[in-house]
Design a protein around this motif. Structure first.
Motif, short mmCIF file in Angstrom:
data_model
loop_
_atom_site.label_atom_id
_atom_site.label_comp_id
_atom_site.label_asym_id
_atom_site.label_seq_id
_atom_site.Cartn_x
_atom_site.Cartn_y
_atom_site.Cartn_z
N MET A 83 0.89 -1.23 -0.20
CA MET A 83 0.05 0.01 0.01
C MET A 83 0.81 1.28 0.15
O MET A 83 0.60 2.35 -0.60
CB MET A 83 -1.04 -0.13 1.14
CG MET A 83 -1.91 -1.08 1.15
SD MET A 83 -3.28 -0.99 2.53
CE MET A 83 -4.38 -2.28 2.11
N GLU A 84 2.14 1.28 0.80
CA GLU A 84 2.87 2.32 0.89
C GLU A 84 3.35 2.65 -0.70
O GLU A 84 3.59 3.76 -1.16
CB GLU A 84 3.81 2.14 1.92
CG GLU A 84 3.31 2.17 3.30
CD GLU A 84 4.24 1.87 4.31
OE1 GLU A 84 5.31 1.57 4.07
OE2 GLU A 84 4.08 2.00 5.41
N THR A 85 3.73 1.62 -1.17
CA THR A 85 4.60 1.76 -2.65
C THR A 85 3.31 2.39 -3.60
O THR A 85 3.82 3.05 -4.29
CB THR A 85 4.81 0.28 -3.42
OG1 THR A 85 5.82 -0.26 -2.15
CG2 THR A 85 5.71 0.54 -4.44
N ARG A 122 3.20 6.06 -2.81
CA ARG A 122 4.32 6.43 -3.32
C ARG A 122 4.19 7.02 -4.95
O ARG A 122 4.33 8.04 -5.30
CB ARG A 122 5.51 5.81 -3.15
CG ARG A 122 6.86 6.28 -3.46
CD ARG A 122 8.06 5.40 -3.27
NE ARG A 122 9.35 6.17 -3.92
CZ ARG A 122 10.34 5.22 -4.29
NH1 ARG A 122 10.28 3.91 -3.93
NH2 ARG A 122 11.35 5.68 -4.81
N VAL A 123 3.77 6.07 -5.72
CA VAL A 123 3.42 6.27 -7.00
C VAL A 123 2.43 7.24 -7.26
O VAL A 123 2.69 8.21 -8.08
CB VAL A 123 3.16 4.95 -8.00
CG1 VAL A 123 2.72 5.20 -9.16
CG2 VAL A 123 4.20 3.92 -7.72
N ALA A 124 1.60 7.07 -6.51
CA ALA A 124 0.42 8.01 -6.46
C ALA A 124 0.80 9.36 -6.16
O ALA A 124 0.35 10.44 -6.87
CB ALA A 124 -0.89 7.50 -5.46
N ASP A 178 1.33 -7.48 -6.60
CA ASP A 178 1.12 -6.33 -7.44
C ASP A 178 -0.16 -5.46 -6.71
O ASP A 178 -0.91 -6.28 -6.29
CB ASP A 178 0.72 -6.84 -8.79
CG ASP A 178 1.95 -7.41 -9.40
OD1 ASP A 178 3.10 -7.56 -8.76
OD2 ASP A 178 1.74 -7.94 -10.80
N VAL A 179 -0.26 -4.35 -7.05
CA VAL A 179 -1.29 -3.52 -6.40
C VAL A 179 -1.74 -2.36 -7.51
O VAL A 179 -0.86 -1.93 -8.38
CB VAL A 179 -0.83 -2.84 -5.13
CG1 VAL A 179 0.27 -2.06 -5.34
CG2 VAL A 179 -1.85 -1.87 -4.42
N ASP A 180 -3.10 -2.58 -7.49
CA ASP A 180 -3.66 -1.76 -8.40
C ASP A 180 -4.10 -0.27 -7.87
O ASP A 180 -4.92 -0.37 -6.92
CB ASP A 180 -5.16 -2.19 -9.06
CG ASP A 180 -4.74 -3.51 -10.03
OD1 ASP A 180 -3.61 -3.59 -10.12
OD2 ASP A 180 -5.80 -4.15 -10.23
N SER A 205 7.61 -1.05 -12.50
CA SER A 205 8.06 -1.88 -11.64
C SER A 205 9.67 -1.89 -11.68
O SER A 205 10.15 -1.14 -12.77
CB SER A 205 7.56 -3.51 -12.12
OG SER A 205 8.34 -3.51 -13.25
N GLY A 206 10.15 -2.28 -10.75
CA GLY A 206 11.74 -2.13 -10.66
C GLY A 206 12.33 -0.53 -10.16
O GLY A 206 11.55 -0.26 -9.63
N GLY A 207 13.57 -0.49 -10.45
CA GLY A 207 14.19 0.56 -9.80
C GLY A 207 14.09 0.58 -8.37
O GLY A 207 14.47 -0.23 -7.77
N SER A 208 13.53 1.77 -7.67
CA SER A 208 13.52 1.76 -6.21
C SER A 208 12.28 1.15 -5.70
O SER A 208 11.99 1.41 -4.46
CB SER A 208 13.78 3.12 -5.89
OG SER A 208 12.80 4.17 -6.35
N LEU A 209 11.37 0.68 -6.48
CA LEU A 209 10.17 0.41 -6.15
C LEU A 209 10.03 -1.07 -5.70
O LEU A 209 10.45 -1.97 -6.20
CB LEU A 209 8.88 0.13 -7.34
CG LEU A 209 8.99 1.84 -7.88
CD1 LEU A 209 7.87 1.60 -9.24
CD2 LEU A 209 8.31 2.71 -6.73
N ALA A 210 9.41 -1.13 -4.33
CA ALA A 210 9.49 -2.49 -3.58
C ALA A 210 8.08 -3.64 -4.20
O ALA A 210 7.94 -4.59 -3.82
CB ALA A 210 9.32 -2.31 -2.15
N ARG A 211 7.35 -2.91 -5.15
CA ARG A 211 6.06 -3.85 -5.54
C ARG A 211 5.90 -2.92 -7.14
O ARG A 211 6.26 -2.10 -7.55
CB ARG A 211 5.07 -3.45 -4.94
CG ARG A 211 5.26 -3.93 -3.24
CD ARG A 211 5.05 -5.21 -3.34
NE ARG A 211 4.85 -5.80 -1.80
CZ ARG A 211 5.98 -5.87 -0.92
NH1 ARG A 211 7.01 -5.68 -1.31
NH2 ARG A 211 5.84 -6.24 0.52
#
Length: 370
Positions: free
Chosen positions: A74-76, A79-81, A112-114, A178-184
């Motif tokens: 949820m935190e990831t 972060r994207v949002a 994965d989260v939508d 996905s990837g980079g610094s993202l945990a999900r």
């Protein structure tokens, strides 16, 4: 269930703790630290059922994922949002989660989260038959135009905000990052609100629809993700947690099967939504009653295809088994559950009393597991 049970238990452990997606997990220091701290600590289900491995697998397959892993998902997403909120010009956006994670029926530690990225206030659609329809002002813009523009801006914003991540724009309805610094991995879904007549009357979030873009078909689609979450969650409360356990059981059985079970998570949840609620509720005291009812329900539906064909998803928008492929997937899932059911019964039927499926279910309905 062609693989042996120890392989299945190992697969279940790996999936729940995130080791199956270690590369994604390692992208974020907090997520990796949580994994390293817990990877060797057994979960409660792993220490139960003594010399009954099939029972232990069934119990583990019902459990929710460690809340720490869910929190990181949820935190990831948030972060994207946050980055989209800062970088997308021309739109005020509101963000909501949909799918298995907010419903808490996900089965992976690294899930994965939508994220629905909803145009807020500037543009939305409404049901002209609603009691407040006269208070809305029609727009000359179309949903297709607005969401196409939003998607373009979000694709650009994601690439700019996360230059080391992979931004996959090939999906028809979601942009996957996905990837980079993202945990999900996060699926970003451009969308806007749809004020259904029920929402106009109630003002309740679960009555409000969303319209999403299907880019490949060049059209929009109306969904009711919050109604699905509410209805399944309400029924889960009534069944004392039994419904969500049954959904997770099916999803894990699918994941560990050698069969190709092409039934989406949403449809598995919808299928178990129609199971016997009283039978699932028994799982509060006799956990294996959930397995017994799951096996019975799937077997009944496949044996009665006309009954299965009449079932609707919880929000009522379509039938669950609307293709021949889904009926075939139902058979495969039912077979998988039959095999697990028989193996668990054999571990508890010490006197060979399971002369029928009905008697076998009674044995599980009365079994207490240490």
């Amino acid at each position: 269930m062609a693989r042996n049970i120890e392989e299945k238990i190992s697969s279940l452990q790996t999936r729940r703790k995130g080791a199956d997606r270690y590369a994604v997990l390692a992208a974020d220091g907090v997520a990796l630290e949580s994994y390293q701290r817990k990877r060797y600590i057994p979960e409660a289900w792993e220490q139960r059922a003594g010399n009954k491995p099939y029972t232990r697998y069934a119990l583990g397959a019902m459990q929710e994922v460690d809340p720490d892993y869910t929190r990181i998902s949820m935190e990831t997403a948030q972060r994207v949002a946050n980055q989209l909120g800062k970088r997308v010009g021309g739109f005020n956006l509101e963000f909501r989660l949909q799918g298995s994670v907010p419903l808490n029926v996900h089965i992976r530690g690294v899930s994965d989260v939508d994220v629905l990225t909803l145009i807020d206030q500037q543009f939305f659609s409404y049901d002209p038959n609603g009691i407040k329809s006269s208070t809305y002002y029609p727009s000359s813009d179309t949903s297709l135009d607005q969401l196409t523009q939003l998607r373009r801006e979000e694709e650009s914003a994601l690439k700019s905000a996360f230059p080391m991540a992979t931004v996959d724009t090939s999906g028809s309805k979601a942009i996957k990052i996905s990837g980079g610094s993202l945990a999900r991995s996060v699926d970003v879904v451009p969308s806007h609100w749809y004020d259904h007549a029920d929402y106009q009357a109630s003002g309740a979030l679960h009555d409000r629809g969303v319209i999403i873009l299907d880019r490949k078909a060049n059209k929009t689609v109306t969904n009711y993700p919050f109604k699905h979450i509410k209805l399944v969650s309400d029924r889960d409360v009534f069944t004392a947690g039994g419904l969500k356990k049954a959904i997770r059981l099916c999803k894990n059985a699918k994941a560990d099967s050698d069969r190709d079970i092409a039934l989406p998570s949403f449809d598995i949840a919808a299928t178990m939504f129609h199971a016997d609620q009283a039978a699932l509720r028994m799982g509060a005291a006799y956990e294996l009653a959930i397995l017994a009812e799951t096996q019975r329900h799937l077997d009944y539906l496949y044996s009665h295809p006309d009954e299965a064909a009449r079932l609707y998803v919880p929000d009522g928008t379509r039938r669950i088994f609307d293709t021949d492929a889904k009926i075939s997937a139902l058979l495969r899932l039912s077979c998988e559950m039959d095999e697990l059911f028989k193996a668990v019964v054999a571990e508890h039927d010490l006197f060979g009393l399971a002369s029928s499926n009905e008697r076998a279910r009674q044995i599980l309905n009365e079994a207490r597991v240490q």
